[in-house]
Design an enzyme around this catalytic site. Sequence first.
Site, PDB file in Angstrom:
ATOM      1  N   CYS A  43    -125.705  -7.433  65.011  1.00 14.74           N
ATOM      2  CA  CYS A  43    -124.738  -8.192  64.897  1.00 14.74           C
ATOM      3  C   CYS A  43    -124.383  -9.045  65.942  1.00 14.74           C
ATOM      4  O   CYS A  43    -123.180  -9.569  66.177  1.00 14.74           O
ATOM      5  CB  CYS A  43    -123.588  -7.540  64.082  1.00 14.74           C
ATOM      6  SG  CYS A  43    -124.010  -6.640  62.510  1.00 14.74           S
TER       7      CYS A  43
ATOM      8  N   CYS B 234    -114.355  -6.337  63.245  1.00 12.32           N
ATOM      9  CA  CYS B 234    -114.899  -5.169  62.895  1.00 12.32           C
ATOM     10  C   CYS B 234    -114.193  -4.416  61.648  1.00 12.32           C
ATOM     11  O   CYS B 234    -114.638  -3.631  60.932  1.00 12.32           O
ATOM     12  CB  CYS B 234    -115.545  -4.349  63.886  1.00 12.32           C
ATOM     13  SG  CYS B 234    -114.229  -3.254  64.646  1.00 12.32           S
TER      14      CYS B 234
ATOM     15  N   CYS C 195    -120.487  -1.634  56.219  1.00 15.11           N
ATOM     16  CA  CYS C 195    -121.199  -1.382  57.231  1.00 15.11           C
ATOM     17  C   CYS C 195    -120.127  -0.856  58.446  1.00 15.11           C
ATOM     18  O   CYS C 195    -120.267   0.331  58.958  1.00 15.11           O
ATOM     19  CB  CYS C 195    -122.171  -2.100  57.929  1.00 15.11           C
ATOM     20  SG  CYS C 195    -123.388  -1.195  59.078  1.00 15.11           S
ATOM     21  N   CYS C 196    -119.282  -1.856  58.907  1.00 12.12           N
ATOM     22  CA  CYS C 196    -118.373  -1.627  59.894  1.00 12.12           C
ATOM     23  C   CYS C 196    -117.464  -0.483  59.364  1.00 12.12           C
ATOM     24  O   CYS C 196    -116.911   0.322  60.124  1.00 12.12           O
ATOM     25  CB  CYS C 196    -117.627  -2.737  60.100  1.00 12.12           C
ATOM     26  SG  CYS C 196    -118.313  -4.000  61.222  1.00 12.12           S
TER      27      CYS C 196
ATOM     28  N   CYS D 113    -122.738  -4.048  68.056  1.00 10.09           N
ATOM     29  CA  CYS D 113    -124.001  -3.499  67.557  1.00 10.09           C
ATOM     30  C   CYS D 113    -125.052  -4.687  67.648  1.00 10.09           C
ATOM     31  O   CYS D 113    -124.944  -5.690  67.387  1.00 10.09           O
ATOM     32  CB  CYS D 113    -123.998  -3.167  66.254  1.00 10.09           C
ATOM     33  SG  CYS D 113    -122.532  -1.776  65.938  1.00 10.09           S
TER      34      CYS D 113
HETATM   35  S1  SF4 Z   1    -121.242  -4.365  63.735  1.00 12.09           S
HETATM   36 FE1  SF4 Z   1    -122.858  -4.712  62.472  1.00 12.09          FE
HETATM   37  S2  SF4 Z   1    -124.043  -2.994  62.482  1.00 12.09           S
HETATM   38 FE2  SF4 Z   1    -122.325  -2.622  63.459  1.00 12.09          FE
HETATM   39  S3  SF4 Z   1    -121.156  -1.471  62.194  1.00 12.09           S
HETATM   40 FE3  SF4 Z   1    -120.653  -3.585  61.864  1.00 12.09          FE
HETATM   41  S4  SF4 Z   1    -121.774  -4.451  60.385  1.00 12.09           S
HETATM   42 FE4  SF4 Z   1    -122.861  -2.460  61.095  1.00 12.09          FE
END
Ligand code: SF4
Length: 243
Positions: free
Chosen positions: A203, A226, A119-120, A200
């Site tokens: 998280c 991240c 996701c990151c 985010c």
């Molecule tokens: S901090 Fe969480 S929601 Fe944001 S990009 Fe990374 S995994 Fe995705």
Amino acid sequence: MAFETETPDLVADLNGRLRNASPQEILREAINMYGDQLALVSSFGAESAVLLHMLAQIDRDTPVLFLDTGQLFGQTLDYRKQLAAKLGLTDVRDLRPSFADLATGDPNADLYKTDTDACCHIRKVLPLDRAIEGFGAWITGRKRFHGGDRLRLAVVEKADGKVKFNPLANWTKADLDAYAAEHDLPPHPLVAMGYPSVGCWPCTSPVEDGQDVRAGRWAGSDKTECGIHVERAQAPVEVGGDI
Ligand code: SF4
């Protein structure tokens, strides 16, 4: 982009000269060296106002790159607009994940539930890699007191072919608070709600008194970064890679 001033010893030379310099001196050196090939990357998070204010005092036209992941708190988006306007920053660029990457890798916007690294990668690493390609150097707001891998943070580093300046590496939380008070800088609205570090919304959690500043980031997992500050092999950017 390579610069005439870049030698194998450039980073060591800069660290030798700037190890004990003030953040403003480090910013001026970075701007003098790299000019329009320099960008500052900011989360407009809990501690961002200090470095952004310093930059605005020296050169408010320096590009500021803001990663709008699509999963930020609404308060952060509001703060980004208000703070940029208050400081007079003229070139804040909102970096967003590409539609193609989201459609392929995170079509339901729930990838964070199963794979935070992936996701990151889609929402932070790839957008920043694409944006930073045109710059020779960048500035970060990391500090040693955040702990973890940051305990050994140098004032100047080189990663993925770019020089990175960390003007606040030496600063403590007390230094930041004193500067913010002296210059009457508006705090991120979530700080008063127990968030000393803001990322985010899925998280980021509030922390208890006495916990580390970043204890609320990916709480309950081993993840602490991240991926944008992790050196990666030089390769074409594509979805699905590891970070
Ligand atoms: S901090 Fe969480 S929601 Fe944001 S990009 Fe990374 S995994 Fe995705």
